[in-house]
Design an enzyme around this catalytic site. Structure first.
Site, PDB file in Angstrom:
ATOM      1  N   CYS A  23       0.852  -1.284   0.049  1.00  0.00           N
ATOM      2  CA  CYS A  23       0.019  -0.092   0.060  1.00  0.00           C
ATOM      3  C   CYS A  23       0.924   1.378  -0.046  1.00  0.00           C
ATOM      4  CB  CYS A  23      -1.017  -0.125   1.373  1.00  0.00           C
ATOM      5  SG  CYS A  23      -2.498   0.463   0.688  1.00  0.00           S
ATOM      6  N   HIS A  44      -3.779  -5.100   0.811  1.00  0.00           N
ATOM      7  CA  HIS A  44      -3.311  -5.496   2.102  1.00  0.00           C
ATOM      8  C   HIS A  44      -3.420  -7.087   2.146  1.00  0.00           C
ATOM      9  CE1 HIS A  44      -2.581  -1.770   4.538  1.00  0.00           C
ATOM     10  NE2 HIS A  44      -3.660  -1.322   3.832  1.00  0.00           N
ATOM     11  N   GLU A  48      -1.925  -8.968   4.350  1.00  0.00           N
ATOM     12  CA  GLU A  48      -2.179  -9.485   5.806  1.00  0.00           C
ATOM     13  C   GLU A  48      -3.242  -9.502   6.506  1.00  0.00           C
ATOM     14  OE1 GLU A  48      -1.413  -4.774   6.239  1.00  0.00           O
ATOM     15  OE2 GLU A  48      -1.048  -6.478   4.816  1.00  0.00           O
ATOM     16  N   SER A  99       1.052 -12.893  38.574  1.00  0.00           N
ATOM     17  CA  SER A  99      -0.083 -12.250  38.462  1.00  0.00           C
ATOM     18  C   SER A  99      -1.320 -13.409  38.336  1.00  0.00           C
ATOM     19  CB  SER A  99      -0.526 -11.067  37.873  1.00  0.00           C
ATOM     20  OG  SER A  99      -0.418 -11.376  36.422  1.00  0.00           O
ATOM     21  N   GLY A 100      -0.796 -14.372  37.657  1.00  0.00           N
ATOM     22  CA  GLY A 100      -1.953 -15.522  37.031  1.00  0.00           C
ATOM     23  C   GLY A 100      -2.286 -15.203  35.666  1.00  0.00           C
ATOM     24  N   GLY A 101      -1.882 -13.895  35.270  1.00  0.00           N
ATOM     25  CA  GLY A 101      -2.256 -13.638  33.621  1.00  0.00           C
ATOM     26  C   GLY A 101      -1.359 -14.239  32.869  1.00  0.00           C
ATOM     27  N   VAL A 102      -1.456 -14.281  31.570  1.00  0.00           N
ATOM     28  CA  VAL A 102      -0.779 -15.132  30.697  1.00  0.00           C
ATOM     29  C   VAL A 102       0.632 -14.661  30.604  1.00  0.00           C
ATOM     30  CG1 VAL A 102      -0.589 -15.628  28.041  1.00  0.00           C
ATOM     31  CG2 VAL A 102      -3.003 -15.358  29.016  1.00  0.00           C
ATOM     32  N   SER A 154       2.796 -13.255  32.672  1.00  0.00           N
ATOM     33  CA  SER A 154       3.574 -13.596  34.134  1.00  0.00           C
ATOM     34  C   SER A 154       3.739 -14.979  33.936  1.00  0.00           C
ATOM     35  CB  SER A 154       3.043 -12.874  35.104  1.00  0.00           C
ATOM     36  OG  SER A 154       1.915 -13.442  35.688  1.00  0.00           O
TER      37      SER A 154
END
Length: 525
Positions: free
Chosen positions: A86, A181, A183, A235-238, A240
């Site tokens: 583009c 585009h 992608e 933290s238990g998040g993805v 960390s």
């Protein structure tokens, strides 16, 4: 000795398109390492990176304007393949002797391009054929300017009625430009074109795979920290969680995870984190119950941005206190991922507008007493999830809907109180449970409940009650930059509302948020 998974690499120069990170993710999905840099890099930086190929991204500006961005001239002198997308095609055309004009009307949306000349980029790739047997490609256009003359050593590969140069190529130099585009999923053969460029034209091997990324990360961690001790805020998040698992594999008991229970987590989340990482995986975890401290600091505060800052500040204070109790800790680990790095770089150069303060980096100590270990800093979120699966983390945990760093602190509107958090936790758990039971959880991108600090009259039995209101929120989105509210079935919403009002004493009314983004944000605060 681990394999050099960075040996073949693609450099993507960013001209400001909302899709640029998607280009990078697509290249990574093809098994090839790439980095995303601002367009105004120096020749020395490109030489130092030593790319196997260069992609010039799209962008919102007009190449016809005097001070619009240009690719460094060295891009076309480096002797490697170049792919302009583009705006990237337009600046390539203009810089190499072609011509670009501002168009009277912007071309946005689906288009079908006809391949008129052979090219390594699209050979054998087609969505349909014309009556006389020429390949047709279904693509997604998004441009205002258009190339009106290509450089003299280029050929036209594909065109449409309104866009005579939809694809151009110089096969000898391996320069390619597309006015659409590749992608985005709307360009149906876009991944095949990117694969053709990256794997065939640039001759990159698929070395960037989850198993090899893990081996590389483990080797780099060991090389960086040796026998030193490392501390991580879990933290238990993805992010960390995957960081913890990588470090545990690399250095075992030399890792200490500090889990700060701030009282702003989901129902039973603290117990789940401790069970999984402590009991099941055997990590060394320090559990810090700090609900009272966080809620005291938040008392009386109504401003969302101030609440974020308070939560970030108190976390750092608590974490620092715990770190000081540990002996000989020399490294701090963080779950920084590649989009955080890109965002920080953009902020530093003044090219990004901060809408909300970033949850992950809101309050690091200004003077770090420890070295920093960031094993995920080259990875996009989808890559982090894939290596999490490879490390043995459960799918349901890795593919949970996003949860903000400040937790319920920004899902309780206004002042945060324990009573509000307890009610919200239970209401939200019912909503999520019902979504899973109805097989709707994975059909929406994010779903959660918000506590509204207003009372509403309700009827229970023969009496009236005056209790709190919660709002359900569910959205569908591809990139979280824009979102539609999810059209959940009425009978489903009715069932959730009934359960919350009957099972959570203190809530008398449930509403459903039907705001899109924009104009609303996904989170309420």
């Amino acid at each position: 000795m681990t394999e050099n998974i960075h040996k073949h690499r693609i450099l993507i120069l960013d001209f400001g398109s909302q899709y640029t990170q998607l280009v990078a993710r697509r290249v990574r999905e093809l098994g090839v390492y790439c980095e995303l840099w601002a367009w105004d890099v120096t020749e020395a930086q490109i030489r130092d990176f030593n790319p196997s190929g260069i992609i010039l991204s799209g962008g919102p500006e007009s190449t016809t304007e005097e001070n619009s961005p240009r690719a460094p001239q060295y891009v076309f002198e480096a002797g490697v393949p170049v792919f302009g997308v583009c705006y990237g095609m337009q600046t390539m055309a203009m810089q190499l002797g072609g011509h670009v004009e501002a168009s009277n009307e912007r071309e946005f949306g689906y288009a079908q391009v006809e391949v008129v000349n052979d090219s390594a980029l699209v050979r054998g790739i087609e969505d349909a054929l014309t009556a006389d047997g020429k390949p047709l490609l279904d693509v997604w256009m998004s441009h205002g300017d258009k190339v009106t003359a290509i450089p003299s050593d280029f050929v036209t590969v594909a065109s449409t009625e309104s866009c005579p140069f939809a694809i151009m190529a110089n096969e000898e130099k391996r320069f390619y430009g597309v006015q659409f585009h590749p992608e985005v999923t709307h360009t149906r053969q876009g991944m095949r074109m990117l694969e053709r460029f990256v794997r065939d034209i640039c001759q990159c091997e698929a070395l960037w795979t989850p198993a090899k990324i893990i081996d590389d990360a483990v080797a780099r961690i060991r090389e960086q920290v040796g026998d030193d001790k490392v501390i991580l805020g879990l933290s238990g998040g993805v992010d960390s969680s995957v960081t913890a698992m990588l470090l545990h594999r690399a250095i075992g008991k030399n890792l200490t995870c500090v889990f700060v229970d701030n009282g702003l987590l989901r129902l039973n989340e603290a117990e789940q984190v401790l069970d999984m990482f402590g009991d099941h995986f055997g990590l060394n975890i320090v559990h810090v119950p700090a609900e009272d401290r966080f809620l005291s600091a938040l008392a009386g505060e109504n401003d969302p941005e101030a609440k974020r800052k308070i939560i970030g500040r108190v976390f750092v204070e608590v974490f620092d206190e715990e770190a000081l109790k540990l002996e000989d800790v020399k490294w701090l680990a963080q779950g920084t991922i590649y989009p955080d790095v890109i965002e920080s770089a953009a902020s530093a150069t003044g090219k990004a507008h901060v809408i909300k303060s970033h949850h992950n980096v809101g309050g690091l100590p200004k003077e770090m007493k420890m070295g920093l270990v960031e094993p995920l800093k080259e990875l996009f979120k989808d890559e982090v999830r894939k290596i999490g699966l490879e490390l043995g983390l459960p799918y349901d945990m890795l593919y949970r809907h996003p949860f903000p760093g400040p937790g319920l602190g920004v899902r309780v509107l206004g002042e945060v109180k324990k009573e509000y958090c307890d009610l919200l936790r239970r209401a939200d758990a019912i909503f999520i449970e019902e979504l899973r039971k109805a097989d709707l959880y994975d059909k929406v991108s994010q779903a959660f409940t918000v506590f509204l600090p207003v009372r509403s009259v309700g009827v229970m039995g023969d009496g009236r009650k005056y209790d709190w209101v919660v709002s359900l929120r569910a959205v569908e989105t591809i990139d979280f930059m824009t979102a539609h509210w999810a059209r959940l079935p009425y009978d489903f919403l009715g069932r959730v509302s009934n359960r919350i009002i009957n099972e959570v004493n203190g809530i008398s009314r449930v509403v459903y948020d039907i705001s899109g983004k924009p104009p609303a944000t996904i989170e309420w605060e």
